[in-house]
Scaffold this motif. Structure first.
Motif, short mmCIF file in Angstrom:
data_model
loop_
_atom_site.label_atom_id
_atom_site.label_comp_id
_atom_site.label_asym_id
_atom_site.label_seq_id
_atom_site.Cartn_x
_atom_site.Cartn_y
_atom_site.Cartn_z
N TYR A 1 45.08 41.72 44.01
CA TYR A 1 43.84 41.79 43.23
C TYR A 1 42.64 41.75 44.16
N THR B 1 37.56 41.66 41.92
CA THR B 1 36.51 42.35 41.18
C THR B 1 35.65 41.41 40.35
N CYS C 1 39.91 42.42 34.08
CA CYS C 1 40.58 43.63 34.55
C CYS C 1 41.97 43.76 33.92
N ILE D 1 43.24 47.37 38.00
CA ILE D 1 43.58 46.88 39.35
C ILE D 1 44.28 47.97 40.14
N ARG E 1 45.80 45.75 34.11
CA ARG E 1 46.66 46.17 35.22
C ARG E 1 46.26 47.55 35.72
N ALA F 1 41.54 47.94 46.19
CA ALA F 1 42.70 47.06 46.04
C ALA F 1 43.64 47.19 47.23
N CYS G 1 38.89 36.78 34.36
CA CYS G 1 39.09 38.13 34.88
C CYS G 1 39.30 39.09 33.71
#
Length: 333
Positions: free
Chosen positions: A146, A149, A126, A131, A128, A137, A124
């Motif tokens: 989460y 994505t 992403c 997200i 914080r 989300a 992942c």
């Protein structure tokens, strides 16, 4: 690096479980123990000793930036001063060591590699912020979930994501199944949590290359043959995730006992950060070990105010259902 054979270690753990029950206390050396930590340690010790179980002390020092130098040695000394003992731990060793998580990294890597080989996890990319800003989300009981994505990215898309931030390692998330986990907590009663709706794909290794608590605690409890986990009810929400991981590794989940957290005079949960009733402060007030045990037992409604007794004396007087009858904290009822 040659990784350990998990199947051999799981077989050893099964042999340990056949020998009898086992409990544990697993503090993090991020500061001095306060009365709330000590009460949970006392409850874990009492449950194990009542059951005639092996009692293990494990130090959860994975998050190295938060570990304070000398904290491990001091918490061991403080627990001994209180009159608690353990059968296996960092100093005396035992059949399921090592007992410092920082010395068990190859085990966690082997577990993550197994999940990678079986395509149960994915990288992942992403942050914080990514997200939090994702329009898709959803929000669950504990915050933003989460949205998945990175779950279905193609190899080319993953390479492109990595190229945007070449200096940043990806986190690794578990592919969560759309199902409800049910379990019966020995203190809080029947519990259930839908992993997809309430949790989402959760992290097993963080982007800073630190293995996440969920993976480490499950692997440690499985490999140490732990049959009963006594801990604060702030971790009740983590339990369904951990049961899912036990099932993935085909290991039996322990029985869980989530005990109410100790709170200060204002009703706030005690914290290492603010020094709430630190043991050294209690000592400075002239309290010896029997006075502290009495104070902790009084907070549970087990003895009269001001009573002094040792941990073994409390164990001798304790009813068989005393811990189970503590019940959930009011806000969890």
């Amino acid at each position: 690096m040659t990784l350990p054979d998990l199947d051999v270690l799981f077989a050893r753990a099964e042999a340990l479980r056949r020998q009898g029950p086992a409990g544990r206390y697993a503090p993090s050396p991020t500061g001095d123990l306060h009365a709330g930590n000590l009460r949970t340690a006392l409850l874990a010790w009492l449950q194990a000793r009542q059951a005639g179980a092996r009692f293990i002390l494990r130090i959860e020092d994975l998050d190295r930036p938060r570990v304070r130098p000398g904290s491990t040695e001091k918490l061991l000394a403080d627990l001994r001063w209180l009159g608690l003992d353990w059968d296996e731990g960092p100093e005396q060793g035992g059949p399921s060591g090592p007992y410092l998580q920082s010395e068990r990294l190859s085990l966690y890597q082997a577990a993550l590699q197994r999940l990678q080989d079986r395509r149960r996890v994915y990288p992942c990319y992403c942050s914080r912020r990514d997200i939090a800003q994702a329009a898709s989300a959803p929000h669950g009981p504990t915050g933003i979930i989460y949205p998945g994505t990175c779950r279905a990215l193609s190899p080319a898309e993953r390479a492109a994501r990595q190229a945007r931030r070449p200096e940043r390692l990806p986190a690794w998330r578990l592919v969560v199944e759309e199902r409800t986990i049910h379990f019966d907590d020995r203190v809080c009663g029947p519990q259930h949590q839908h992993l997809g709706r309430e949790v989402g794909d959760f992290v097993l290794r963080r982007a800073d290359d630190i293995f996440a608590y969920q993976l480490a605690v499950v692997l440690d409890d499985a490999l140490m043959g732990i049959t009963d986990v006594v801990r604060g009810d702030d971790l009740l929400d983590s339990t369904a995730r951990q049961i899912a991981l036990f099932e993935i590794f085909e290991q039996p989940a322990p029985r869980f006992w989530h005990v109410p957290l100790m709170r200060d005079a204002t009703g706030e949960r005690m914290s290492k950060r603010d020094g709430s009733d630190a043991l050294d402060l209690l000592k400075d007030q002239g309290m010896d070990a029997p006075a502290v045990i009495g104070y902790l037992a009084e907070s549970l409604g087990w003895v009269e105010p001001g009573q002094r007794l040792s941990a073994p004396e409390l164990l001798q007087d304790l009813g068989t259902d005393a811990i189970a009858n503590l019940g959930p904290a009011p806000e969890r009822s």
